[in-house]
Design a protein around this motif. Sequence first.
Motif, PDB file in Angstrom:
ATOM      1  N   ARG A 145      -8.810  -3.664 -24.229  1.00 60.54           N
ATOM      2  CA  ARG A 145      -9.274  -4.597 -23.149  1.00 60.54           C
ATOM      3  C   ARG A 145      -8.403  -3.910 -21.966  1.00 60.54           C
ATOM      4  NH1 ARG A 145      -8.151  -8.293 -27.513  1.00 60.54           N
ATOM      5  NH2 ARG A 145      -5.815  -8.152 -26.889  1.00 60.54           N
ATOM      6  N   LEU A 146      -7.848  -2.903 -21.846  1.00 54.67           N
ATOM      7  CA  LEU A 146      -7.240  -2.173 -20.644  1.00 54.67           C
ATOM      8  C   LEU A 146      -8.444  -1.821 -19.841  1.00 54.67           C
ATOM      9  CD1 LEU A 146      -4.181  -0.425 -22.103  1.00 54.67           C
ATOM     10  CD2 LEU A 146      -4.159  -2.540 -20.724  1.00 54.67           C
ATOM     11  N   PRO A 147      -8.136  -1.934 -18.230  1.00 53.05           N
ATOM     12  CA  PRO A 147      -9.235  -1.411 -17.577  1.00 53.05           C
ATOM     13  C   PRO A 147      -9.407   0.080 -17.618  1.00 53.05           C
ATOM     14  CG  PRO A 147      -7.458  -1.812 -16.315  1.00 53.05           C
ATOM     15  CD  PRO A 147      -7.079  -2.268 -17.796  1.00 53.05           C
ATOM     16  N   ARG A 148     -10.547   0.678 -17.413  1.00 53.84           N
ATOM     17  CA  ARG A 148     -10.912   1.852 -17.422  1.00 53.84           C
ATOM     18  C   ARG A 148     -11.116   2.391 -15.973  1.00 53.84           C
ATOM     19  NH1 ARG A 148     -12.817   4.057 -22.189  1.00 53.84           N
ATOM     20  NH2 ARG A 148     -13.029   2.693 -23.777  1.00 53.84           N
ATOM     21  N   TYR A 149     -10.205   3.602 -15.761  1.00 54.05           N
ATOM     22  CA  TYR A 149     -10.473   4.358 -14.362  1.00 54.05           C
ATOM     23  C   TYR A 149     -11.122   5.635 -14.527  1.00 54.05           C
ATOM     24  CZ  TYR A 149      -7.000   0.796 -13.362  1.00 54.05           C
ATOM     25  OH  TYR A 149      -6.309  -0.265 -13.169  1.00 54.05           O
ATOM     26  N   ASP A 150     -12.149   6.007 -13.511  1.00 60.86           N
ATOM     27  CA  ASP A 150     -12.543   7.149 -13.377  1.00 60.86           C
ATOM     28  C   ASP A 150     -11.693   8.036 -12.558  1.00 60.86           C
ATOM     29  OD1 ASP A 150     -14.841   6.641 -14.955  1.00 60.86           O
ATOM     30  OD2 ASP A 150     -15.960   5.733 -13.309  1.00 60.86           O
ATOM     31  N   VAL A 151     -11.060   9.134 -13.049  1.00 56.12           N
ATOM     32  CA  VAL A 151     -10.191   9.683 -12.265  1.00 56.12           C
ATOM     33  C   VAL A 151     -10.672  11.195 -11.970  1.00 56.12           C
ATOM     34  CG1 VAL A 151      -7.791  10.498 -12.395  1.00 56.12           C
ATOM     35  CG2 VAL A 151      -8.245   8.562 -13.552  1.00 56.12           C
ATOM     36  N   PRO A 152     -10.687  11.420 -10.799  1.00 58.57           N
ATOM     37  CA  PRO A 152     -11.201  12.811 -10.236  1.00 58.57           C
ATOM     38  C   PRO A 152     -10.212  13.844 -10.527  1.00 58.57           C
ATOM     39  CG  PRO A 152     -11.589  11.163  -8.686  1.00 58.57           C
ATOM     40  CD  PRO A 152     -10.988  10.550  -9.678  1.00 58.57           C
ATOM     41  N   PRO A 153     -10.463  14.994 -11.005  1.00 57.48           N
ATOM     42  CA  PRO A 153      -9.573  15.969 -11.390  1.00 57.48           C
ATOM     43  C   PRO A 153      -8.355  16.183 -10.256  1.00 57.48           C
ATOM     44  CG  PRO A 153     -11.694  17.094 -11.390  1.00 57.48           C
ATOM     45  CD  PRO A 153     -11.771  15.651 -10.954  1.00 57.48           C
ATOM     46  N   ASP A 154      -8.612  16.048  -9.241  1.00 56.34           N
ATOM     47  CA  ASP A 154      -7.585  16.304  -7.951  1.00 56.34           C
ATOM     48  C   ASP A 154      -6.763  15.057  -7.583  1.00 56.34           C
ATOM     49  OD1 ASP A 154     -10.292  15.088  -7.001  1.00 56.34           O
ATOM     50  OD2 ASP A 154      -9.349  16.243  -5.009  1.00 56.34           O
ATOM     51  N   VAL A 155      -6.758  13.923  -8.418  1.00 52.59           N
ATOM     52  CA  VAL A 155      -6.158  12.709  -8.227  1.00 52.59           C
ATOM     53  C   VAL A 155      -5.157  12.316  -9.247  1.00 52.59           C
ATOM     54  CG1 VAL A 155      -6.399  10.190  -7.698  1.00 52.59           C
ATOM     55  CG2 VAL A 155      -8.309  11.783  -6.591  1.00 52.59           C
ATOM     56  N   SER A 156      -4.089  11.727  -8.883  1.00 52.21           N
ATOM     57  CA  SER A 156      -3.318  11.339 -10.236  1.00 52.21           C
ATOM     58  C   SER A 156      -3.666  10.093 -10.529  1.00 52.21           C
ATOM     59  CB  SER A 156      -1.790  11.148  -9.500  1.00 52.21           C
ATOM     60  OG  SER A 156      -0.886  10.465 -10.251  1.00 52.21           O
ATOM     61  N   PRO A 157      -3.519  10.073 -12.008  1.00 55.67           N
ATOM     62  CA  PRO A 157      -4.086   8.671 -12.478  1.00 55.67           C
ATOM     63  C   PRO A 157      -2.952   7.637 -12.258  1.00 55.67           C
ATOM     64  CG  PRO A 157      -4.283  10.494 -14.121  1.00 55.67           C
ATOM     65  CD  PRO A 157      -3.598  10.861 -12.952  1.00 55.67           C
ATOM     66  N   LEU A 158      -1.700   8.016 -12.176  1.00 55.43           N
ATOM     67  CA  LEU A 158      -0.789   7.006 -11.671  1.00 55.43           C
ATOM     68  C   LEU A 158      -0.992   6.492 -10.136  1.00 55.43           C
ATOM     69  CD1 LEU A 158       2.004   5.480 -12.596  1.00 55.43           C
ATOM     70  CD2 LEU A 158       3.111   7.487 -11.627  1.00 55.43           C
ATOM     71  N   ASP A 159      -1.188   7.339  -9.290  1.00 53.63           N
ATOM     72  CA  ASP A 159      -1.655   6.872  -8.123  1.00 53.63           C
ATOM     73  C   ASP A 159      -2.648   5.838  -8.042  1.00 53.63           C
ATOM     74  OD1 ASP A 159       0.432   8.303  -7.048  1.00 53.63           O
ATOM     75  OD2 ASP A 159      -1.022   9.993  -6.385  1.00 53.63           O
ATOM     76  N   LEU A 160      -3.900   5.984  -8.895  1.00 53.89           N
ATOM     77  CA  LEU A 160      -4.899   5.056  -8.878  1.00 53.89           C
ATOM     78  C   LEU A 160      -4.272   3.774  -9.495  1.00 53.89           C
ATOM     79  CD1 LEU A 160      -7.946   7.300 -10.114  1.00 53.89           C
ATOM     80  CD2 LEU A 160      -7.711   6.235  -7.739  1.00 53.89           C
ATOM     81  N   LEU A 161      -3.534   3.673 -10.628  1.00 55.09           N
ATOM     82  CA  LEU A 161      -3.044   2.569 -11.075  1.00 55.09           C
ATOM     83  C   LEU A 161      -2.339   1.807 -10.054  1.00 55.09           C
ATOM     84  CD1 LEU A 161      -2.620   0.729 -13.571  1.00 55.09           C
ATOM     85  CD2 LEU A 161      -0.773   2.131 -14.087  1.00 55.09           C
ATOM     86  N   LEU A 162      -1.639   2.625  -9.565  1.00 53.28           N
ATOM     87  CA  LEU A 162      -0.649   1.825  -8.442  1.00 53.28           C
ATOM     88  C   LEU A 162      -1.297   1.263  -7.285  1.00 53.28           C
ATOM     89  CD1 LEU A 162       2.815   4.475  -8.526  1.00 53.28           C
ATOM     90  CD2 LEU A 162       2.485   2.186  -9.640  1.00 53.28           C
ATOM     91  N   ALA A 163      -2.214   1.935  -6.871  1.00 55.03           N
ATOM     92  CA  ALA A 163      -3.190   1.417  -5.751  1.00 55.03           C
ATOM     93  C   ALA A 163      -3.722   0.038  -6.322  1.00 55.03           C
ATOM     94  CB  ALA A 163      -4.262   2.393  -5.200  1.00 55.03           C
ATOM     95  N   ASP A 164      -4.338  -0.013  -7.564  1.00 54.80           N
ATOM     96  CA  ASP A 164      -4.957  -0.967  -8.089  1.00 54.80           C
ATOM     97  C   ASP A 164      -4.056  -2.345  -8.069  1.00 54.80           C
ATOM     98  OD1 ASP A 164      -7.323  -2.169  -9.253  1.00 54.80           O
ATOM     99  OD2 ASP A 164      -6.458  -2.014 -11.184  1.00 54.80           O
ATOM    100  N   ARG A 165      -2.742  -2.010  -8.715  1.00 56.79           N
ATOM    101  CA  ARG A 165      -1.729  -3.076  -8.689  1.00 56.79           C
ATOM    102  C   ARG A 165      -1.522  -3.659  -7.559  1.00 56.79           C
ATOM    103  NH1 ARG A 165       2.513  -0.849 -13.302  1.00 56.79           N
ATOM    104  NH2 ARG A 165       1.053  -1.305 -15.060  1.00 56.79           N
ATOM    105  N   GLU A 166      -1.355  -2.757  -6.346  1.00 56.75           N
ATOM    106  CA  GLU A 166      -1.025  -3.078  -5.031  1.00 56.75           C
ATOM    107  C   GLU A 166      -2.175  -4.073  -4.648  1.00 56.75           C
ATOM    108  OE1 GLU A 166      -0.398  -1.109  -0.747  1.00 56.75           O
ATOM    109  OE2 GLU A 166       0.690  -0.063  -2.353  1.00 56.75           O
ATOM    110  N   ALA A 167      -3.467  -3.651  -4.789  1.00 59.89           N
ATOM    111  CA  ALA A 167      -4.414  -4.450  -4.237  1.00 59.89           C
ATOM    112  C   ALA A 167      -4.555  -5.926  -4.874  1.00 59.89           C
ATOM    113  CB  ALA A 167      -6.021  -3.749  -4.615  1.00 59.89           C
ATOM    114  N   ASP A 168      -4.024  -5.951  -6.005  1.00 61.05           N
ATOM    115  CA  ASP A 168      -4.050  -7.195  -6.915  1.00 61.05           C
ATOM    116  C   ASP A 168      -2.743  -8.201  -6.553  1.00 61.05           C
ATOM    117  OD1 ASP A 168      -6.276  -6.601  -8.547  1.00 61.05           O
ATOM    118  OD2 ASP A 168      -4.807  -6.081 -10.319  1.00 61.05           O
ATOM    119  N   ASP A 169      -1.743  -7.459  -5.932  1.00 59.84           N
ATOM    120  CA  ASP A 169      -0.934  -8.386  -5.340  1.00 59.84           C
ATOM    121  C   ASP A 169      -1.133  -9.023  -4.231  1.00 59.84           C
ATOM    122  OD1 ASP A 169       0.674  -7.739  -7.455  1.00 59.84           O
ATOM    123  OD2 ASP A 169       1.752  -5.954  -6.425  1.00 59.84           O
ATOM    124  N   ARG A 170      -2.208  -8.547  -3.452  1.00 57.64           N
ATOM    125  CA  ARG A 170      -2.331  -8.925  -1.931  1.00 57.64           C
ATOM    126  C   ARG A 170      -3.277 -10.349  -2.034  1.00 57.64           C
ATOM    127  NH1 ARG A 170      -4.577  -3.575   0.478  1.00 57.64           N
ATOM    128  NH2 ARG A 170      -2.534  -2.282   0.213  1.00 57.64           N
TER     129      ARG A 170
END
Length: 94
Positions: free
Chosen positions: A69-94
Amino acid sequence: MSTVSVREFSYNPSAMFARVERGESIEVTRHGSVIAVLLPGSGTLGRYASLVAKGVIRLKATTTSDLDRLPRYDVPPDVSPLDLLLADREADDR
């Protein structure tokens, strides 16, 4: 996540790997300290294996159906998975 001692693991490593193949995650401990984590190599937990191995995340005791049930993220090779997750969480807080 199950926990076994090095001694228990050494008695029957094949059985431990069989449990992992069925989707179970196992922490191997020595004197109460975790020295290894066995994760399934594919499927839901496999997505997180590299992050767990690097110490970026730590999995809580859960079932594989919980992880499905966890969300799936398409992570490009040059991007940190953690950065994507944190950006998604920040967007949810708005």
